[in-house]
Design an enzyme around this catalytic site. Structure first.
Site, PDB file in Angstrom:
ATOM      1  CG  ASN A  23      -2.064  -1.023   1.031  1.00  0.00           C
ATOM      2  OD1 ASN A  23      -2.189  -1.624  -0.028  1.00  0.00           O
ATOM      3  ND2 ASN A  23      -2.850  -1.224   2.074  1.00  0.00           N
ATOM      4  CG  ASP A 116      -9.195  -5.595  -2.965  1.00  0.00           C
ATOM      5  OD1 ASP A 116      -8.643  -6.100  -3.944  1.00  0.00           O
ATOM      6  OD2 ASP A 116      -8.617  -5.281  -1.913  1.00  0.00           O
TER       7      ASP A 116
HETATM    8  C1  UD1 Z   1      -6.587   1.534   1.475  1.00  0.00           C
HETATM    9  C2  UD1 Z   1      -5.790   0.236   1.356  1.00  0.00           C
HETATM   10  C3  UD1 Z   1      -6.625  -0.947   1.831  1.00  0.00           C
HETATM   11  C4  UD1 Z   1      -7.142  -0.703   3.241  1.00  0.00           C
HETATM   12  C5  UD1 Z   1      -7.856   0.653   3.308  1.00  0.00           C
HETATM   13  C6  UD1 Z   1      -8.286   1.004   4.722  1.00  0.00           C
HETATM   14  C7  UD1 Z   1      -4.389   0.662  -0.568  1.00  0.00           C
HETATM   15  C8  UD1 Z   1      -4.021   0.293  -1.954  1.00  0.00           C
HETATM   16  N1  UD1 Z   1      -5.441   0.041  -0.049  1.00  0.00           N
HETATM   17  O1  UD1 Z   1      -7.708   1.438   0.608  1.00  0.00           O
HETATM   18  O2  UD1 Z   1      -5.765  -2.109   1.822  1.00  0.00           O
HETATM   19  O3  UD1 Z   1      -8.063  -1.726   3.553  1.00  0.00           O
HETATM   20  O4  UD1 Z   1      -6.997   1.697   2.835  1.00  0.00           O
HETATM   21  O5  UD1 Z   1      -7.193   0.948   5.577  1.00  0.00           O
HETATM   22  O6  UD1 Z   1      -3.727   1.457   0.063  1.00  0.00           O
HETATM   23  N2  UD1 Z   1     -14.632   6.006   1.027  1.00  0.00           N
HETATM   24  C9  UD1 Z   1     -15.674   6.777   0.574  1.00  0.00           C
HETATM   25  N3  UD1 Z   1     -15.390   7.768  -0.320  1.00  0.00           N
HETATM   26  C10 UD1 Z   1     -14.138   8.024  -0.771  1.00  0.00           C
HETATM   27  C11 UD1 Z   1     -13.072   7.209  -0.293  1.00  0.00           C
HETATM   28  C12 UD1 Z   1     -13.349   6.218   0.605  1.00  0.00           C
HETATM   29  O7  UD1 Z   1     -16.823   6.582   0.946  1.00  0.00           O
HETATM   30  O8  UD1 Z   1     -13.943   8.946  -1.571  1.00  0.00           O
HETATM   31  C13 UD1 Z   1     -14.919   4.935   1.992  1.00  0.00           C
HETATM   32  C14 UD1 Z   1     -14.690   3.554   1.414  1.00  0.00           C
HETATM   33  O9  UD1 Z   1     -15.840   3.094   0.760  1.00  0.00           O
HETATM   34  C15 UD1 Z   1     -14.387   2.762   2.662  1.00  0.00           C
HETATM   35  C16 UD1 Z   1     -13.666   3.755   3.549  1.00  0.00           C
HETATM   36  O10 UD1 Z   1     -13.992   5.044   3.053  1.00  0.00           O
HETATM   37  O11 UD1 Z   1     -15.582   2.361   3.276  1.00  0.00           O
HETATM   38  C17 UD1 Z   1     -12.159   3.579   3.624  1.00  0.00           C
HETATM   39  O12 UD1 Z   1     -11.598   3.701   2.340  1.00  0.00           O
HETATM   40  P1  UD1 Z   1     -10.104   4.192   2.105  1.00  0.00           P
HETATM   41  O13 UD1 Z   1      -9.470   4.510   3.407  1.00  0.00           O
HETATM   42  O14 UD1 Z   1     -10.147   5.259   1.072  1.00  0.00           O
HETATM   43  O15 UD1 Z   1      -9.421   2.892   1.536  1.00  0.00           O
HETATM   44  P2  UD1 Z   1      -8.539   2.748   0.241  1.00  0.00           P
HETATM   45  O16 UD1 Z   1      -7.608   3.898   0.110  1.00  0.00           O
HETATM   46  O17 UD1 Z   1      -9.379   2.391  -0.917  1.00  0.00           O
END
Ligand code: UD1
Length: 423
Positions: A23, A116
């Site tokens: 990540n 995923d």
């Molecule tokens: C990253 C990690 C993943 C980890 C996650 C949380 C990478 C490649 N992946 O994923 O392994 O499980 O952090 O620690 O680094 N959300 C929204 N709107 C947005 C963005 C996010 O609603 O614009 C929500 C998502 O649906 C989710 C939550 O926020 O429920 C967390 O997402 P986020 O922290 O952004 O995870 P990732 O960056 O996708």
């Protein structure tokens, strides 16, 4: 198609070395786009997602060379600015090129990702933040198109400390005009690694490691050499594997300070965790005890280790409640775990796990990286043979998973699967 064939009854013992963090390295690769010239990253894991990000960068005009544990990225003066669906659908983290491309080129066209199968994972925080920085964003034919001749610093509040949104906004704001404040920013060690990388390139960032990041935009950044931080989720996977199999594993390169709650839960389950300067060792005698867990953004219990704690609770003494607060649909793994005989009930964000003396091997399917790894761990303690299908998910995040398991004494092998049905 390939699957892992896992023989039950293993006790893992020995030493395993943790690779650089998936990540982290994927975002470091995306951030390299911010500076013309040659970036070199070391401690790079040999995993599928690094290959996918390498291809994303190549199609943007970079020359990407993979070495032993390293990747060199030559970024041209003129970048292309489109990341196509073909690649983005295979790896959601490709969206990390959005921020750097708008900052560097004034425009970006990035396919809306798949990735995923763990919840809806919107992009609304990424988009709202970029709009605050002055970007115009529209969505057309499955693509996000962002334009901004020059981004301008702004105050951004995230509704939730999203890892991806924090990273995209950081990478966009380092070249913006003026000051950007990102409030309720994610604090994961991967974000600290990205900040350190950006600062080495010449960016000005205050509040690193806290939930308020203040970025003073600069005119240009210069490429650097940087070592990726060790993968705390891989280290945590091995820690849970040791406890689950009542084993004794030294996790070289693992940083216990990045896994405090996860290791504390292991201690509560009955494991001994001893750290030294080079890593930490997890030893478990006897059957684990159930542990309640609530996943939260860092420094809370990591959602990426939630499948591992479910697997541990499935064979533990007692009943545990596991609460998932980060992703809404991360229970698909439960269906597979119950195929191995686990007693798990889910209701909304909660899963109640009643520990069983033993699980029983069966064919199961990996839906995502972490669920796939956790199914292999569950297979190690199930009676008989467990076949884990769709292991390309595991290959996205774990380098040499089967080889490491075998070195620790497990009986696991990879084999090709031919689909015999014509439909
Ligand atoms: C990253 C990690 C993943 C980890 C996650 C949380 C990478 C490649 N992946 O994923 O392994 O499980 O952090 O620690 O680094 N959300 C929204 N709107 C947005 C963005 C996010 O609603 O614009 C929500 C998502 O649906 C989710 C939550 O926020 O429920 C967390 O997402 P986020 O922290 O952004 O995870 P990732 O960056 O996708």
């Amino acid at each position: 198609m390939e699957r892992f064939v896992v023989a039950g009854g293993a006790r893992l013992a020995g030493e395993v070395t943790v690779t650089g963090a998936k990540n982290s390295v994927l975002k470091l690769m995306a951030a390299s786009l911010l500076a013309e010239g040659r970036t070199q990253l070391t401690a790079v894991p040999d995993i599928l997602d690094v290959s996918i990000m390498s291809e994303v960068l190549r199609r943007l005009g970079c020359t990407v060379t993979r070495g032993e544990r390293s990747v060199t990225i030559d970024v041209p003066a003129e970048l292309k600015h489109e990341a196509d669906y073909d690649l983005v659908r295979r790896m959601r983290a490709s969206i990390a090129v959005l921020g750097p491309l708008v900052a560097r080129c004034g425009e970006a066209k990035v396919a809306l990702p798949g990735g995923d199968a763990i919840g809806s994972r919107g992009l609304d925080f990424h988009i709202a933040g970029l709009v605050k920085l002055g970007a115009h964003i529209e969505s057309e034919h499955g693509y996000l198109i962002a334009t901004a001749p020059r981004l301008t610093g702004a105050q951004v509040w995230l509704d939730f400390p999203s890892v991806g949104a924090t990273e995209n906004l950081l990478m966009a704001s380092v070249l913006a005009k003026g000051t950007t404040t990102i409030d309720n920013a994610a604090r994961e060690p991967d974000i600290v690694d990205l900040c350190d990388f950006l600062v080495a390139m010449g960016a000005s960032i205050e509040g690193i490691g806290t939930s308020t990041l203040v970025v003073e935009g600069v005119e240009r950044l210069t490429p650097v050499e940087h070592e990726t931080l060790p993968d705390r989720i891989v280290a945590g996977t091995w820690a849970y594997a040791a406890a689950l199999t009542r084993g004794d594993v030294y996790i070289r390169g693992g940083r216990p300070e990045h896994l405090e709650i996860a290791l504390d839960k292991l201690a509560m389950a009955g494991a001994q965790v001893r750290a030294d300067l080079d890593g930490f060792r997890v030893t478990m005698d006897g059957r684990p005890k159930s542990v309640d867990v609530v996943t939260l953004p860092y420094p809370g219990f990591p959602t990426d280790l939630q499948p591992m704690v479910l697997a541990l609770n499935a064979v533990a003494e007692g009943t545990a409640m596991v609460t998932e607060n980060v992703f809404e649909a991360r229970w698909m793994f439960v269906n597979e775990l119950t195929r191995l005989g686990a007693d798990v009930r889910t209701d909304g964000h909660h899963a109640v796990v009643r520990g069983r003396e033993r699980l029983s091997g069966a064919p199961v399917r990996a839906h995502d990286i972490r669920a796939g790894a956790a199914l292999v761990l569950a297979g190690l303690v199930a009676e008989g043979v467990t076949e884990v299908a769709d292991v390309h998910h595991i290959d996205r995040g774990y380098e040499g998973f089967v080889e490491s398991l075998v070195a620790l004494g497990a009986d696991v092998r990879r084999e090709d699967v031919e689909d015999e049905l014509p439909f």
